[in-house]
Design a protein around this motif. Structure first.
Motif, short mmCIF file in Angstrom:
data_model
loop_
_atom_site.label_atom_id
_atom_site.label_comp_id
_atom_site.label_asym_id
_atom_site.label_seq_id
_atom_site.Cartn_x
_atom_site.Cartn_y
_atom_site.Cartn_z
N LEU A 38 0.55 -1.33 0.15
CA LEU A 38 -0.25 -0.24 0.27
C LEU A 38 0.85 1.26 -0.06
CD1 LEU A 38 -2.90 -1.03 2.57
CD2 LEU A 38 -3.35 -0.47 -0.44
N ALA A 39 1.80 1.48 1.01
CA ALA A 39 2.60 2.18 0.84
C ALA A 39 3.42 2.86 -0.19
CB ALA A 39 3.87 1.97 2.07
N LEU A 40 4.09 1.04 -1.04
CA LEU A 40 4.06 1.43 -2.05
C LEU A 40 3.46 2.53 -3.87
CD1 LEU A 40 6.65 -1.90 -2.17
CD2 LEU A 40 7.45 0.28 -2.09
N THR A 45 2.34 6.55 -6.91
CA THR A 45 1.06 7.18 -7.50
C THR A 45 0.54 8.85 -7.31
OG1 THR A 45 -0.88 6.40 -5.99
CG2 THR A 45 -0.70 5.47 -8.20
N ALA A 46 1.91 9.14 -6.44
CA ALA A 46 1.69 10.41 -5.91
C ALA A 46 1.50 11.16 -7.01
CB ALA A 46 2.11 10.28 -4.53
N ALA A 54 -3.79 10.58 -9.73
CA ALA A 54 -4.26 11.42 -8.83
C ALA A 54 -5.71 10.41 -8.32
CB ALA A 54 -4.62 12.32 -9.23
N THR A 55 -6.38 9.60 -9.80
CA THR A 55 -7.92 9.02 -9.12
C THR A 55 -7.61 7.65 -8.59
OG1 THR A 55 -7.79 9.88 -11.84
CG2 THR A 55 -9.56 7.35 -10.74
N LEU A 56 -6.15 7.06 -8.65
CA LEU A 56 -6.01 5.93 -7.15
C LEU A 56 -5.69 6.22 -6.65
CD1 LEU A 56 -5.60 3.22 -7.29
CD2 LEU A 56 -3.71 3.06 -8.02
N LEU A 60 -7.46 6.25 -2.40
CA LEU A 60 -6.91 5.16 -1.51
C LEU A 60 -5.96 6.34 -0.20
CD1 LEU A 60 -5.62 2.54 -0.95
CD2 LEU A 60 -3.61 3.08 -2.33
N GLY A 61 -5.24 7.25 -0.50
CA GLY A 61 -5.62 7.65 1.20
C GLY A 61 -6.54 8.76 1.79
#
Length: 221
Positions: A38-40, A45-46, A54-56, A60-61
């Motif tokens: 999740l962190a990766l 995707t940041a 950004a859509t993902l 998730l964030g």
């Protein structure tokens, strides 16, 4: 072993300490296995990441932040149906692992993401310039470079889980928290409560000291 406690309570204390270790260990293991991907994903995707999306990244964030911001005792009660689905029951050590792991996954994912952000972007750009693929950059650059920070995050999570496991005892989760509440509080036995508190402090101190030692050794390398 503990002369101020009767033998029967000493046996219960040993069993409760083992249950706490099982809860913390199992939840931490699940959290690391789920939290690192999740962190990766969050890091990649940041904006400015390896694969900005950004859509993902934003949904998730938001989900991770929602779980993190929910007090553990409320989270534990709120997901009772899910706990029953996974563990077959909502009480006991096995059932307590479910909410503990869920809370820890969200917690450690953010800590892992912060550790990955600390990696020097110049190292990543150098790997890109040499033709490394995204997966190669992740597993051969990002994760190794962030390893001391990742280990520090695991240490913080373990310490937090010790506290969470004690709260789990308030709703039938077993472990030292359950023993302290049933005997120390409900049966007015302050010596039991004091013993439980001391053992929990020793757990936390041991985990923190071990984690700090490993982080220092990795940092030197």
């Amino acid at each position: 072993m503990l002369p101020w406690l009767p033998p029967a309570l000493q046996d219960l204390l040993i069993d409760a300490a083992w249950e706490t270790l099982v809860m913390v260990g199992a939840a931490a293991g699940i959290a690391v296995l789920a939290g690192l991907p999740l962190a990766l994903l969050l890091h990649a995707t940041a904006p400015g990441g390896l694969a900005p999306h950004a859509t993902l990244n934003r949904p998730l964030g938001l989900v991770i932040n929602a779980v993190r911001s929910t007090p553990f005792i409320i989270l534990m009660v709120a997901i009772v149906p899910f706990t029953r689905l996974v563990a077959g029951t909502s009480i006991g050590t096995g059932a307590a692992v479910v909410p503990l792991a869920l809370a820890a996954i969200a917690f450690i994912a953010r800590l892992f993401e912060n550790a990955l952000r600390e990696v020097d972007r110049g190292v990543v750009e150098a790997a890109r310039a040499m033709g490394a693929t995204r997966l190669q950059i992740v597993w051969k650059v990002l994760v190794p470079e962030a390893l001391p920070g990742l280990l520090a995050a695991v240490t913080v999570t373990l310490v937090s889980l010790v506290g969470y496991s004690a709260m789990a005892g308030a709703v039938g989760g077993g472990g030292l928290g359950d023993l302290g509440i049933r005997f120390g509080y409900q049966r007015f036995m302050p010596e039991v409560m004091a013993t439980v508190v001391v053992i929990l402090i020793l757990f936390v101190q041991g985990l923190q000291s071990l984690g700090d030692l490993l982080v220092r050794r990795l940092s030197r390398r």
